[in-house]
Write a protein that holds these residues in place. Structure first.
Motif, PDB file in Angstrom:
ATOM      1  N   LEU A  48       1.572  -3.203  -4.320  1.00  0.00           N
ATOM      2  CA  LEU A  48       1.309  -4.326  -5.153  1.00  0.00           C
ATOM      3  C   LEU A  48       2.571  -4.752  -5.718  1.00  0.00           C
ATOM      4  CD1 LEU A  48      -1.651  -2.692  -7.029  1.00  0.00           C
ATOM      5  CD2 LEU A  48      -2.005  -4.470  -5.199  1.00  0.00           C
ATOM      6  N   PRO A  49       2.524  -6.070  -6.308  1.00  0.00           N
ATOM      7  CA  PRO A  49       3.685  -6.799  -6.846  1.00  0.00           C
ATOM      8  C   PRO A  49       4.381  -5.785  -7.808  1.00  0.00           C
ATOM      9  CG  PRO A  49       1.836  -8.342  -6.867  1.00  0.00           C
ATOM     10  CD  PRO A  49       1.157  -6.983  -6.474  1.00  0.00           C
ATOM     11  N   PRO A  50       5.752  -5.480  -7.738  1.00  0.00           N
ATOM     12  CA  PRO A  50       6.537  -4.821  -8.690  1.00  0.00           C
ATOM     13  C   PRO A  50       6.517  -5.155 -10.204  1.00  0.00           C
ATOM     14  CG  PRO A  50       7.963  -5.795  -7.474  1.00  0.00           C
ATOM     15  CD  PRO A  50       6.684  -6.320  -6.920  1.00  0.00           C
ATOM     16  N   GLU A  51       6.438  -6.389 -10.211  1.00  0.00           N
ATOM     17  CA  GLU A  51       6.493  -7.101 -11.570  1.00  0.00           C
ATOM     18  C   GLU A  51       5.511  -7.637 -12.411  1.00  0.00           C
ATOM     19  OE1 GLU A  51      10.011  -9.134 -11.714  1.00  0.00           O
ATOM     20  OE2 GLU A  51      11.589  -7.548 -11.006  1.00  0.00           O
ATOM     21  N   PRO A  52       5.160  -7.680 -13.527  1.00  0.00           N
ATOM     22  CA  PRO A  52       4.048  -8.358 -13.892  1.00  0.00           C
ATOM     23  C   PRO A  52       4.350  -9.951 -13.564  1.00  0.00           C
ATOM     24  CG  PRO A  52       4.893  -6.965 -15.678  1.00  0.00           C
ATOM     25  CD  PRO A  52       5.946  -7.157 -14.545  1.00  0.00           C
ATOM     26  N   ALA A  53       3.019 -10.869 -13.469  1.00  0.00           N
ATOM     27  CA  ALA A  53       3.316 -12.168 -13.270  1.00  0.00           C
ATOM     28  C   ALA A  53       4.128 -13.137 -14.219  1.00  0.00           C
ATOM     29  CB  ALA A  53       1.918 -12.677 -12.815  1.00  0.00           C
ATOM     30  N   PRO A  54       4.988 -13.686 -13.989  1.00  0.00           N
ATOM     31  CA  PRO A  54       5.503 -14.500 -15.027  1.00  0.00           C
ATOM     32  C   PRO A  54       4.669 -15.348 -15.772  1.00  0.00           C
ATOM     33  CG  PRO A  54       5.833 -15.764 -12.871  1.00  0.00           C
ATOM     34  CD  PRO A  54       5.189 -14.428 -12.784  1.00  0.00           C
ATOM     35  N   HIS A  55       4.912 -15.414 -17.416  1.00  0.00           N
ATOM     36  CA  HIS A  55       4.185 -16.100 -18.320  1.00  0.00           C
ATOM     37  C   HIS A  55       4.418 -17.515 -18.182  1.00  0.00           C
ATOM     38  CE1 HIS A  55       2.796 -12.395 -20.254  1.00  0.00           C
ATOM     39  NE2 HIS A  55       4.170 -11.784 -20.224  1.00  0.00           N
ATOM     40  N   ALA A  56       3.625 -18.259 -18.746  1.00  0.00           N
ATOM     41  CA  ALA A  56       3.723 -19.628 -19.033  1.00  0.00           C
ATOM     42  C   ALA A  56       4.991 -19.727 -19.967  1.00  0.00           C
ATOM     43  CB  ALA A  56       2.605 -20.218 -19.635  1.00  0.00           C
ATOM     44  N   ARG A  57       5.724 -21.178 -19.736  1.00  0.00           N
ATOM     45  CA  ARG A  57       6.658 -21.169 -20.436  1.00  0.00           C
ATOM     46  C   ARG A  57       6.595 -21.023 -21.994  1.00  0.00           C
ATOM     47  NH1 ARG A  57      11.822 -23.675 -20.480  1.00  0.00           N
ATOM     48  NH2 ARG A  57      12.471 -24.953 -22.354  1.00  0.00           N
ATOM     49  N   ARG A  58       7.524 -20.645 -22.607  1.00  0.00           N
ATOM     50  CA  ARG A  58       7.163 -20.159 -24.208  1.00  0.00           C
ATOM     51  C   ARG A  58       7.430 -21.522 -24.975  1.00  0.00           C
ATOM     52  NH1 ARG A  58      10.596 -14.840 -25.356  1.00  0.00           N
ATOM     53  NH2 ARG A  58       9.480 -13.345 -24.328  1.00  0.00           N
ATOM     54  N   ALA A  59       6.612 -21.614 -25.997  1.00  0.00           N
ATOM     55  CA  ALA A  59       6.956 -22.728 -27.086  1.00  0.00           C
ATOM     56  C   ALA A  59       8.400 -22.451 -27.715  1.00  0.00           C
ATOM     57  CB  ALA A  59       6.005 -22.579 -28.180  1.00  0.00           C
ATOM     58  N   LEU A  68      14.090 -17.340 -27.210  1.00  0.00           N
ATOM     59  CA  LEU A  68      15.174 -16.341 -27.669  1.00  0.00           C
ATOM     60  C   LEU A  68      16.148 -17.337 -28.249  1.00  0.00           C
ATOM     61  CD1 LEU A  68      15.706 -13.395 -25.296  1.00  0.00           C
ATOM     62  CD2 LEU A  68      14.576 -13.341 -27.677  1.00  0.00           C
ATOM     63  N   ALA A  69      16.895 -17.251 -29.661  1.00  0.00           N
ATOM     64  CA  ALA A  69      17.781 -17.958 -30.158  1.00  0.00           C
ATOM     65  C   ALA A  69      19.163 -17.699 -29.277  1.00  0.00           C
ATOM     66  CB  ALA A  69      18.086 -17.522 -31.555  1.00  0.00           C
ATOM     67  N   ASP A  70      19.921 -18.676 -29.140  1.00  0.00           N
ATOM     68  CA  ASP A  70      21.199 -18.638 -28.293  1.00  0.00           C
ATOM     69  C   ASP A  70      22.190 -18.101 -29.492  1.00  0.00           C
ATOM     70  OD1 ASP A  70      22.224 -20.827 -29.676  1.00  0.00           O
ATOM     71  OD2 ASP A  70      21.721 -22.313 -28.377  1.00  0.00           O
ATOM     72  N   ARG A  71      23.471 -17.805 -28.725  1.00  0.00           N
ATOM     73  CA  ARG A  71      24.479 -17.300 -29.591  1.00  0.00           C
ATOM     74  C   ARG A  71      24.860 -18.051 -30.811  1.00  0.00           C
ATOM     75  NH1 ARG A  71      24.072 -12.417 -29.956  1.00  0.00           N
ATOM     76  NH2 ARG A  71      21.944 -13.133 -29.432  1.00  0.00           N
ATOM     77  N   VAL A  72      25.059 -19.242 -30.561  1.00  0.00           N
ATOM     78  CA  VAL A  72      25.144 -20.363 -31.800  1.00  0.00           C
ATOM     79  C   VAL A  72      24.300 -20.185 -32.908  1.00  0.00           C
ATOM     80  CG1 VAL A  72      25.707 -22.719 -32.424  1.00  0.00           C
ATOM     81  CG2 VAL A  72      26.640 -21.713 -30.197  1.00  0.00           C
ATOM     82  N   GLU A  73      23.143 -20.127 -32.425  1.00  0.00           N
ATOM     83  CA  GLU A  73      22.097 -20.098 -33.542  1.00  0.00           C
ATOM     84  C   GLU A  73      22.217 -18.734 -34.521  1.00  0.00           C
ATOM     85  OE1 GLU A  73      18.274 -22.688 -31.818  1.00  0.00           O
ATOM     86  OE2 GLU A  73      18.895 -20.912 -30.844  1.00  0.00           O
ATOM     87  N   LEU A 131      20.054  -8.067 -32.609  1.00  0.00           N
ATOM     88  CA  LEU A 131      18.496  -8.257 -32.794  1.00  0.00           C
ATOM     89  C   LEU A 131      17.874  -9.287 -31.757  1.00  0.00           C
ATOM     90  CD1 LEU A 131      18.207  -8.281 -36.737  1.00  0.00           C
ATOM     91  CD2 LEU A 131      17.570  -6.301 -34.949  1.00  0.00           C
ATOM     92  N   PRO A 132      16.841  -9.045 -30.888  1.00  0.00           N
ATOM     93  CA  PRO A 132      16.388 -10.221 -30.262  1.00  0.00           C
ATOM     94  C   PRO A 132      15.488 -11.149 -30.702  1.00  0.00           C
ATOM     95  CG  PRO A 132      14.749  -8.238 -30.051  1.00  0.00           C
ATOM     96  CD  PRO A 132      15.961  -7.955 -31.017  1.00  0.00           C
ATOM     97  N   LEU A 133      16.478 -11.949 -31.259  1.00  0.00           N
ATOM     98  CA  LEU A 133      15.684 -13.008 -32.497  1.00  0.00           C
ATOM     99  C   LEU A 133      15.113 -14.092 -31.876  1.00  0.00           C
ATOM    100  CD1 LEU A 133      17.933 -12.875 -35.579  1.00  0.00           C
ATOM    101  CD2 LEU A 133      15.799 -11.617 -35.142  1.00  0.00           C
ATOM    102  N   THR A 134      14.152 -14.758 -31.945  1.00  0.00           N
ATOM    103  CA  THR A 134      13.534 -15.951 -31.279  1.00  0.00           C
ATOM    104  C   THR A 134      14.031 -17.142 -32.502  1.00  0.00           C
ATOM    105  OG1 THR A 134      11.515 -16.114 -32.490  1.00  0.00           O
ATOM    106  CG2 THR A 134      11.671 -14.967 -30.338  1.00  0.00           C
ATOM    107  N   ARG A 135      14.104 -18.260 -31.926  1.00  0.00           N
ATOM    108  CA  ARG A 135      14.277 -19.512 -32.583  1.00  0.00           C
ATOM    109  C   ARG A 135      13.610 -19.547 -33.742  1.00  0.00           C
ATOM    110  NH1 ARG A 135      15.519 -24.137 -28.073  1.00  0.00           N
ATOM    111  NH2 ARG A 135      17.629 -23.511 -27.653  1.00  0.00           N
ATOM    112  N   GLY A 136      12.039 -19.237 -33.715  1.00  0.00           N
ATOM    113  CA  GLY A 136      11.272 -19.241 -34.839  1.00  0.00           C
ATOM    114  C   GLY A 136      11.591 -18.283 -35.724  1.00  0.00           C
ATOM    115  N   ASP A 137      12.037 -16.986 -35.297  1.00  0.00           N
ATOM    116  CA  ASP A 137      12.529 -15.975 -36.206  1.00  0.00           C
ATOM    117  C   ASP A 137      13.837 -16.588 -37.107  1.00  0.00           C
ATOM    118  OD1 ASP A 137      10.759 -14.149 -35.221  1.00  0.00           O
ATOM    119  OD2 ASP A 137      12.200 -13.534 -33.587  1.00  0.00           O
ATOM    120  N   VAL A 138      14.638 -17.015 -36.437  1.00  0.00           N
ATOM    121  CA  VAL A 138      15.793 -17.549 -37.239  1.00  0.00           C
ATOM    122  C   VAL A 138      15.559 -18.589 -38.061  1.00  0.00           C
ATOM    123  CG1 VAL A 138      17.923 -18.887 -36.712  1.00  0.00           C
ATOM    124  CG2 VAL A 138      17.577 -17.145 -35.302  1.00  0.00           C
ATOM    125  N   ARG A 139      14.801 -19.458 -37.996  1.00  0.00           N
ATOM    126  CA  ARG A 139      14.237 -20.489 -38.993  1.00  0.00           C
ATOM    127  C   ARG A 139      13.603 -19.741 -40.066  1.00  0.00           C
ATOM    128  NH1 ARG A 139      13.207 -23.886 -34.489  1.00  0.00           N
ATOM    129  NH2 ARG A 139      10.722 -23.087 -34.384  1.00  0.00           N
TER     130      ARG A 139
END
Length: 247
Positions: free
Chosen positions: A168-179, A184-189, A227-235
């Motif tokens: 069977l497929p070794p990895e889960p199916a990819p998720h739809a594009r995140r909002a 994930l926030a980039d290094r500048v953020e 920390l694996p912060l998202t852009r929402g987390d940063v805001r």
């Protein structure tokens, strides 16, 4: 009614001998379909068949495994067309048979051309020696010897996983594009967030005494970068700090 075509090539049949509870049969059907097993054979289910509790537990898609399940009065009759069978048990070692781990047994099954079956016993007692004697080999799960008992669905799930993990497929199916807020926030953020906290904490006198200020700033900056912060987390973190310092 014909059995559905299995998702896995040459998938073995799953034979449940004298299963006691409909809920466990339904849970076993779910475990089967998780790993592409679709042929269930039931030997003298205690509460008869069909069983509404099994259907309820199968929950949707796995119900089709139950729709095609066949019922037999004895294990000998349930093994029609089966060329090689594995008995899953922690007992029966007094019988002269190969004893395999689930991994080894399912590797054999993938390589075998003929029809195979995996036999599971009733929930309370497991397979009797008379049942085990009808199998070609024994499968024993290496578990804690002080508590070797697995429930029926767990045992089916474990065997299905070992069978399907190289197919069977070794990895889960990819998720739809995140909002945007979930990306994930980039290094500048992250850098700006660190600057914001550095400024406000400096104003509050957090970095004290002066001899430790540099290492405190370094540790805080290092924490933000880990920390694996998202852009929402940063805001949110910017907003919390602004609200705390507004007064």
């Amino acid at each position: 009614m014909q059995t559905e075509r299995p998702i896995l090539p040459n998938a073995p049949a799953v034979i449940l001998v004298a299963p006691q509870m409909g809920e466990n049969i339904g849970a076993a059907a779910r475990a089967m379909l998780n790993f592409g097993l679709t042929e269930m054979r039931l030997v003298a289910p205690r509460d008869g068949w069909p069983n509404p509790k099994a259907v309820a537990m199968a929950s949707g898609a796995a119900g089709r495994v139950l729709d095609h399940a066949k019922v037999y009065p004895t294990l000998a009759e349930a093994m029609k067309g089966i060329e090689y069978a594995y008995a899953t048990t922690a007992r029966g070692r007094e019988l002269t048979k190969p004893v395999l781990t689930p991994e080894a047994a399912m590797a054999e099954t993938r390589a075998r051309a003929g029809r195979s079956a995996i036999i599971f016993g009733p929930e309370r007692t497991g397979l009797e020696n008379d049942d085990i004697a009808r199998a070609n080999a024994i499968v024993t799960v290496p578990v804690n010897p002080e508590f070797p008992s697995l429930n029926l669905a767990q045992a089916v799930l474990l065997m299905g996983y070992e069978l399907g993990r190289d197919t069977l497929p070794p990895e889960p199916a990819p998720h739809a594009r995140r909002a945007d807020s979930e990306e994930l926030a980039d290094r500048v953020e992250i850098e700006r967030l660190g600057d914001h906290y550095d400024e406000r904490l400096t104003e509050a006198g957090f970095f004290f005494p002066d001899t430790k200020a540099a290492s405190m700033r370094l540790n805080l900056r290092n924490m933000w970068s880990r920390l694996p912060l998202t852009r929402g987390d940063v805001r949110v973190l910017h907003g919390i700090l602004r609200q705390l310092t507004r007064r």
